[in-house]
Design a protein around this motif. Structure first.
Motif: not given
Ligand code: NAI
Length: 341
Positions: A75, A78, A80, A90, A265, A268-271, A273, A281
């Motif tokens: 996965k 996703i 939220t 999730n 999975e 990290h989240g869906s990033a 930004d 990554n």
């Molecule tokens: P996030 O993990 O998406 O991002 C946090 C920071 O880390 C951002 O600056 C992002 O650019 C960076 N980042 C994350 N993964 C990266 C990667 N693979 N490569 C490079 N940079 C990376 O956390 P955020 O912003 O709190 O959440 C964004 C969305 O994701 C929210 O809607 C949240 O609910 C969801 N989410 C989903 C998860 C899941 O499906 N398991 C887990 C955590 C958050």
């Protein structure tokens, strides 16, 4: 470039690409798996914020049906929405499929410099209750109440899982993280259940730590921990902290595990930004796929991919922005594929 599994088996696995960077990083993992010679039959299903308009829910019933059939899923993240709207997809997935344990191995990876060496721990987080039970209501204007649910059954089940994991992986200690000094009943029950289970594992040392002290100890001396056993909220927060100890969310894999269903999975989240820019990554999802291969008893392919990932990471040229480098998803993916034996 490719490895041949000892016997060729086709694995039917549900694929959820997810939102934001999800499609980019899962695509990368699929290419690596293919290059490693594993035969997968993907049942690709749509879930997430982007499909709400189409299905009226972020988790259409077809997603749950598929995972109930294949019993294994890979996965992507996703998104939220914060505040109102739909319940987290999730949380819905975890609760509907009984994925009671969130498992996150946190280990130093070669080539990624951090202030700490010798980090090698597993976060085992209770996934189905605590403050994530979704029981919130407004008592009166300006006053809301969120209910923290802790049950004996779920607490015993997650503690049992943590001790079994410790024994299986040769880890000598389980440490329960709690705040039972304040939350005497709820965290008190969680702790009491962990103590009961610990008695059945005399070969594994057991200790307890209050969550705030645990956060401080983790950023001072993380090498002291082997298995952390936590309820839902503390596990959510401290698992990201632990990811930060070894290079961040981009390099830490994870799995959500039930009695007979496992969803793999990244942490990290869906990033949003960096979504769609080719900058994400892919390593965390690739390493989650490695965990999945081990679960599917494809140890050779899992080992080959893990070695290729570690070799690719030793060259800073392949590092993506989150690791301080300038490479994109494509370059990192190709670097892993090129290093497969
Ligand atoms: P996030 O993990 O998406 O991002 C946090 C920071 O880390 C951002 O600056 C992002 O650019 C960076 N980042 C994350 N993964 C990266 C990667 N693979 N490569 C490079 N940079 C990376 O956390 P955020 O912003 O709190 O959440 C964004 C969305 O994701 C929210 O809607 C949240 O609910 C969801 N989410 C989903 C998860 C899941 O499906 N398991 C887990 C955590 C958050």
């Amino acid at each position: 470039m490719s490895t041949t599994p000892k016997e060729t088996r086709t694995h039917r696995v549900t694929l959820i690409q997810g939102d934001g960077i999800g499609p980019e990083v899962t695509e990368s993992a699929l290419r690596v798996l293919e290059a490693a010679g594993v035969t997968m039959e993907w049942d690709s299903v749509e879930a997430g914020a982007d499909v709400v308009q189409k299905y009226g829910t972020p988790v259409p019933e077809g997603v749950l049906d598929s995972i109930r059939k294949t019993r294994v899923a890979l996965k992507g993240p996703i998104g939220t929405p914060v505040g109102g709207g739909f319940r987290s997809a999730n949380v819905t997935l975890r609760q509907s499929l009984g994925l009671f344990a969130s498992v996150r191995p946190v280990k130093n990876v070669p080539g990624v410099a951090t202030p700490f060496d010798g980090v090698d721990l597993v976060v085992v987080r209770e996934n189905t209750e605590g403050l994530y039970s979704g029981l919130e209501h407004q008592v009166a204007p300006g006053i809301v109440e969120s209910l923290k649910i802790v049950t004996e059954a779920a607490s015993l089940r997650i503690a049992e899982y943590a001790f079994q994991l410790a024994r299986r992986e040769g880890r000598g200690e389980v440490c329960t993280v709690h705040k039972a000094n304040i939350l005497k009943l709820s965290d008190g029950l969680f702790l009491e259940c962990a103590r009961r289970v610990a008695k059945g594992y005399p070969d594994i040392a057991y200790r307890e730590i209050i969550v705030d002290n645990c956060a401080m100890q983790l950023v001072k001396d993380p090498g002291q921990f082997q298995v952390l056993l936590l309820e839902n909220l503390y596990g959510d927060i401290l698992s990201d902290l632990c990811a930060g100890l070894v290079g961040g969310l981009g390099v830490v894999p994870g799995a959500n595990v039930g009695e007979d269903i496992s969803v793999f999975e990244a942490v990290h989240g869906s990033a949003p930004d960096i979504a769609g820019k080719g900058l994400a990554n892919p390593i965390a999802v690739i390493l989650s796929a490695v965990m999945m291969l081990r679960h599917l008893e494809e140890a050779d392919a899992a080992g080959a991919i893990e070695r290729a990932v570690f070799q690719a990471l030793t060259e800073p040229d392949n590092h993506t922005g989150d690791l301080g480098g300038r490479a994109g998803t494509e370059k990192m993916t190709r670097a892993v594929i090129e290093r497969l034996e």
